[in-house]
Structures are given as C-alpha cells and as structure tokens.
Design a protein around this motif. Structure first.
Motif, PDB file in Angstrom:
ATOM      1  N   LEU A  98       0.824  -1.203   0.000  1.00  0.00           N
ATOM      2  CA  LEU A  98       0.000   0.000   0.000  1.00  0.00           C
ATOM      3  C   LEU A  98       0.861   1.257   0.000  1.00  0.00           C
ATOM      4  N   TRP A  99       1.982   1.237   0.726  1.00  0.00           N
ATOM      5  CA  TRP A  99       2.885   2.383   0.711  1.00  0.00           C
ATOM      6  C   TRP A  99       3.408   2.618  -0.702  1.00  0.00           C
ATOM      7  N   ARG A 100       3.736   1.558  -1.408  1.00  0.00           N
ATOM      8  CA  ARG A 100       4.236   1.697  -2.775  1.00  0.00           C
ATOM      9  C   ARG A 100       3.173   2.285  -3.697  1.00  0.00           C
ATOM     10  N   VAL A 101       1.932   1.847  -3.531  1.00  0.00           N
ATOM     11  CA  VAL A 101       0.859   2.352  -4.389  1.00  0.00           C
ATOM     12  C   VAL A 101       0.599   3.825  -4.135  1.00  0.00           C
ATOM     13  N   LEU A 102       0.554   4.233  -2.875  1.00  0.00           N
ATOM     14  CA  LEU A 102       0.211   5.614  -2.541  1.00  0.00           C
ATOM     15  C   LEU A 102       1.384   6.574  -2.705  1.00  0.00           C
ATOM     16  N   ARG A 103       2.603   6.084  -2.593  1.00  0.00           N
ATOM     17  CA  ARG A 103       3.766   6.974  -2.618  1.00  0.00           C
ATOM     18  C   ARG A 103       4.611   6.847  -3.881  1.00  0.00           C
ATOM     19  N   ARG A 104       4.398   5.784  -4.663  1.00  0.00           N
ATOM     20  CA  ARG A 104       5.228   5.583  -5.842  1.00  0.00           C
ATOM     21  C   ARG A 104       4.412   5.510  -7.132  1.00  0.00           C
ATOM     22  N   LYS A 105       3.434   4.613  -7.194  1.00  0.00           N
ATOM     23  CA  LYS A 105       2.734   4.387  -8.464  1.00  0.00           C
ATOM     24  C   LYS A 105       1.328   3.877  -8.190  1.00  0.00           C
ATOM     25  N   PRO A 106       0.332   4.767  -8.164  1.00  0.00           N
ATOM     26  CA  PRO A 106      -1.038   4.316  -7.897  1.00  0.00           C
ATOM     27  C   PRO A 106      -1.622   3.461  -9.021  1.00  0.00           C
ATOM     28  N   ASN A 107      -1.218   3.727 -10.256  1.00  0.00           N
ATOM     29  CA  ASN A 107      -1.662   2.929 -11.403  1.00  0.00           C
ATOM     30  C   ASN A 107      -0.609   3.029 -12.484  1.00  0.00           C
ATOM     31  N   ARG A 108      -0.924   2.514 -13.674  1.00  0.00           N
ATOM     32  CA  ARG A 108       0.080   2.405 -14.721  1.00  0.00           C
ATOM     33  C   ARG A 108       0.365   3.707 -15.450  1.00  0.00           C
ATOM     34  N   TRP A 109      -0.402   4.759 -15.231  1.00  0.00           N
ATOM     35  CA  TRP A 109      -0.184   5.980 -16.006  1.00  0.00           C
ATOM     36  C   TRP A 109      -0.153   7.248 -15.151  1.00  0.00           C
ATOM     37  N   GLN A 110      -0.500   7.184 -13.881  1.00  0.00           N
ATOM     38  CA  GLN A 110      -0.540   8.380 -13.056  1.00  0.00           C
ATOM     39  C   GLN A 110       0.546   8.352 -11.986  1.00  0.00           C
ATOM     40  N   LYS A 111       0.958   9.550 -11.602  1.00  0.00           N
ATOM     41  CA  LYS A 111       1.859   9.725 -10.474  1.00  0.00           C
ATOM     42  C   LYS A 111       1.033   9.979  -9.213  1.00  0.00           C
ATOM     43  N   PRO A 112       1.608   9.773  -8.019  1.00  0.00           N
ATOM     44  CA  PRO A 112       0.812   9.912  -6.792  1.00  0.00           C
ATOM     45  C   PRO A 112       0.162  11.283  -6.629  1.00  0.00           C
ATOM     46  N   ALA A 113       0.913  12.358  -6.885  1.00  0.00           N
ATOM     47  CA  ALA A 113       0.325  13.693  -6.729  1.00  0.00           C
ATOM     48  C   ALA A 113      -0.784  13.933  -7.743  1.00  0.00           C
ATOM     49  N   GLN A 114      -0.617  13.452  -8.971  1.00  0.00           N
ATOM     50  CA  GLN A 114      -1.662  13.618  -9.978  1.00  0.00           C
ATOM     51  C   GLN A 114      -2.924  12.866  -9.584  1.00  0.00           C
ATOM     52  N   PHE A 115      -2.758  11.665  -9.058  1.00  0.00           N
ATOM     53  CA  PHE A 115      -3.914  10.867  -8.660  1.00  0.00           C
ATOM     54  C   PHE A 115      -4.676  11.540  -7.530  1.00  0.00           C
ATOM     55  N   ARG A 116      -3.971  11.990  -6.511  1.00  0.00           N
ATOM     56  CA  ARG A 116      -4.655  12.612  -5.376  1.00  0.00           C
ATOM     57  C   ARG A 116      -5.280  13.947  -5.763  1.00  0.00           C
ATOM     58  N   ARG A 117      -4.605  14.720  -6.610  1.00  0.00           N
ATOM     59  CA  ARG A 117      -5.174  16.010  -7.023  1.00  0.00           C
ATOM     60  C   ARG A 117      -6.451  15.797  -7.827  1.00  0.00           C
ATOM     61  N   MET A 118      -6.462  14.821  -8.717  1.00  0.00           N
ATOM     62  CA  MET A 118      -7.656  14.564  -9.520  1.00  0.00           C
ATOM     63  C   MET A 118      -8.805  14.062  -8.655  1.00  0.00           C
ATOM     64  N   MET A 119      -8.523  13.133  -7.730  1.00  0.00           N
ATOM     65  CA  MET A 119      -9.573  12.607  -6.860  1.00  0.00           C
ATOM     66  C   MET A 119     -10.154  13.703  -5.978  1.00  0.00           C
ATOM     67  N   GLN A 120      -9.304  14.576  -5.451  1.00  0.00           N
ATOM     68  CA  GLN A 120      -9.797  15.663  -4.608  1.00  0.00           C
ATOM     69  C   GLN A 120     -10.615  16.654  -5.420  1.00  0.00           C
TER      70      GLN A 120
END
Length: 422
Positions: A98-120
């Motif tokens: 889970l640390w790797r997913v949230l801090r390194r690579k949430p999916n195959r095309w997004q970075k962690p900051a991009q994922f959290r910014r979009m979800m928010q």
C-alpha cells in the motif's frame, strides 16, 4: 490477459445498437428525472440564466482558485502509512504494498500527486471520487480512477453498498463495496456526497453573468447602450449606413476615444446604466468572497486582498493555520479514513496519516527558535530535527537532553554505587 485488462478492453458494438449506447468520449449516467432535465438543459440553470455545472463553474476564477488550492494541498502533503507497534510507539510501514501504491505508483499511467489532485477535484466539483481497487491476495496493487459522472452508488437490503459503473461503450459493471475506494465529504444520505457547486449555483451563476456582462461591455468599447432620435423617417439605405458606421465606431481601434458625428438631425440619448453605476467591480468582489465561503478558503489565499480576513488572523502564518484547521483538515481526515477503511484488510495495526507539519513550516528564524526549545526541554533529538529539515542523521544525534531546570536525577537515574551514610 488478466481480468483487469479484459474489463477495460474494447469490444465491438452490437449489430443492433441500443438507444442507450453513447458515442466515444462517454457521457453522464442518468437515473432520475431531474438528471434528465439537467442533461437536456446541458446543466443546471441558475436564476441569472447561466448554466452551472462542474465544467462551467471552473471557468469562474474564484472556483478555479479554490479547487486548485485545496486539491494542491492534498496532493503535496506527504501521506504516510504508519504501523502501530504498541500503545506508545509508531513507525513508518514503508515495506507494505500500500505504501508503494500511494507513494510511488497508484496505477500504470498516473503519479501519486496527480492521482490525489484529480480525486480531490472530483470531490470538490462533483461531491464524490471513485477508484477501483485491484487486489492481489488481499494486497492493493493498483487504484484505477472512475469518473463520478459514470458511477451510481446504491445501498442493498443488507445495508452494504454496490457501485454500478457505465463504460464508454454502454456496458455496465457492478462492483462490491470492497472493490471501490469511495471518497466524499458532506453527505445527506450517508452513501453519497454533495458538492458546493450544487448549493453555490446562484453565486456561481451570478459570477458567470457578471463576467459575460463585462466581456460584452469591453468588447463594445466600454460604451453603454442608447437610442438615436430623429424627427424624420430614415430610408432603409440610410439606416443601414448608420448601423455600419456605429458598429465601426464601437469596434474601437484607431477611432477609440474620438467624437461621434451624427447627421440628419440625430440625437443620442443613453438609456442603460454604466458598469460604474451598477457597481460592477464591487459586485464581483462580493461574488468572490461568497464563493470562497462555500469552499472554506480565505479570500486572500485566492488573490482577493480587498476584504478583511481578521477572523483568520493578520499574518500569512495565521491565515495558513486557519485554512488548515477549518478547511483542509476536513479533507485530510476524509482521505485518512478512506485509505484506512477501504484499502487495509489484513492488518489492524496499519493506518494512513498525513504529515500536517509539512504545511506549517514557518520562516527559518522561527523554526530555529522552536528547535532550540525542543532540544532544551528534551522532547526532540538532534536527528529528529535534522529529519524535519531533510538532512541526514549524524552520529550520536539520537540523544534526548535533560531539561535544564530539573532539581536532580530521578531515582532510576541514580548510580548503584552511591556511598551509604555512616
């Protein structure tokens, strides 16, 4: 091909396409008559006549600033996965998937900051944010974001939730509650969130209307409308020549600021209020403050320095503390509880925690004074302070100094070979 690839793989349309199949690019899932009416109107119409939805609202500078500030803070604050060792000890769980997913690579095309910014941003503009959880032996491998407009949440008879996602080709996929990360803030029914756009529709519509009015005024050379009076009747050719002359004059350019010559005994009379008479500028300031109130952002943080933020404090640090306490804390708690409850299955000692101190950094002089007090009173070690300043630890830096005003050593600190009285 695994199941997640099959789920998102393209399939050709049926030989007899149904009316519900939409064109490429997606659409909105319509389940209620009100949603159908809003879709036919291309959105919700405000009292000012402007269509207000997530897309049009972002064209308002105040809404864009509020969404950018809140989502940017959530995206940039460090999100840690902590492990509870005992009642008093916590440690970073950087060895988990889970640390790797949230801090390194949430999916195959997004970075962690991009994922959290979009979800928010989805939470702020649409009230809900959804991400499909890809599990592998009770471990999170990926988080696939789903657009909120294409997800419908329902509560089953056993009080559990199910999520119906409509793909771009019209097919529906049903997910269980354990397969979706669902983030939402304020809710009125307990299963879905509400967005400030819904209740700030009139304020945002007013802002859109004022911006449109200002654009038209300046497009026409910042001149007000009026009427031309004449004692005799003009021929059609004379009216056309007059119209062309007025349009050329109002277009600005080299004729901007010059006198208008009226022929044939024409008299001009102004019939509408100017932008100054209507206090257009002051109305825009009020609209910005009104929108900032819905999102909980201090007006000065989004560039409006015309008001008084005395309730938030007079300095930048006090305003940042007020923003973090009364606005951002709600969103950070939403993320922490969502990650802890939805993404952690087999380990009750793990939990998510934002590092709020990363946002509360003061100037170097104030930080140094705080560090000196922390060292003197023994509640921080030199290496802990160096870690806060992103510096490597030093040898012997894990010591905690005793407070300077203690009367003496405690009973546990006394040496065993103290001489006994005669």
């Amino acid at each position: 091909m695994n199941w997640i690839s099959r789920l998102f793989s393209w399939s050709p349309p049926d030989a007899h396409p149904r009316a519900s199949v939409q064109s490429s690019g997606g659409g909105v899932v319509i389940t209620t008559p009100q949603q159908l009416e809003d879709a036919l109107r291309a959105g919700a119409v405000s009292g000012s006549g402007e269509i207000v939805n997530a897309h049009t609202a972002m064209s308002v500078a105040a809404v864009y600033a509020c969404v950018r500030i809140i989502s940017g803070a959530v995206a940039t604050l460090p999100l840690h996965i902590k492990r509870r060792v005992d009642e008093r000890t916590r440690e970073d769980a950087s060895d988990t998937d889970l640390w790797r997913v949230l801090r390194r690579k949430p999916n195959r095309w997004q970075k962690p900051a991009q994922f959290r910014r979009m979800m928010q941003a989805h939470v702020l503009l649409r009230g809900n944010a959804y991400a499909m959880i890809v599990w592998s032996r009770d471990k999170v491998q990926e988080l696939i974001p789903l657009h909120p407009d294409r997800v419908q949440v329902k509560q089953k008879d056993d009080l559990g939730l199910e999520y119906i996602w409509t793909r771009k080709d019209g097919r529906r996929v049903v997910f269980g509650q354990a397969d979706i990360l669902h983030l939402y803030g304020l809710t009125l029914d307990g299963i879905g969130g509400v967005t400030p756009i819904t209740y700030a529709r009139e304020s945002i519509g007013l802002a859109l209307s004022m911006e449109r009015h200002g654009a038209i005024v300046f497009k026409n050379g910042a001149t007000a409308s009026g009427v031309l009076k004449v004692d005799k009747q003009l021929t059609p050719q004379a009216r056309e020549n007059l119209r062309e002359s007025l349009e050329e004059y109002r277009a600005g350019g080299s004729r901007e600021g010059k006198a208008l010559v009226l022929e044939e005994g024409l008299d001009y009379k102004e019939i509408s209020m100017t932008a100054e008479d209507a206090q257009w500028i002051e109305a825009r300031k009020f609209s910005r403050s009104d929108i900032a109130m819905f999102f909980g952002v201090p007006p000065s943080m989004m560039g409006d320095n015309s008001g008084n933020d005395s309730n938030w404090g007079t300095g930048l640090e006090q305003k940042s503390n007020g923003f973090r306490t009364y606005c951002l804390e709600d969103h950070l708690t939403m993320w922490e509880e969502g990650v802890t409850c939805d993404l952690i299955r087999d380990d009750d000692t793990l939990y998510a925690k934002f590092n709020r101190a990363a946002m509360a950094q003061a100037d170097i002089k104030t930080r140094n004074a705080a560090y000196v007090q922390a060292l003197q009173w023994g509640w921080m070690s030199p290496n802990e302070i160096r870690a806060l300043e992103d510096m490597n630890p030093r040898d012997g830096g894990d010591i905690f100094y005793p407070p300077p005003n203690t009367a003496g050593k405690s009973e546990q600190e006394k040496p065993d070979d103290d001489p006994q009285p005669a």
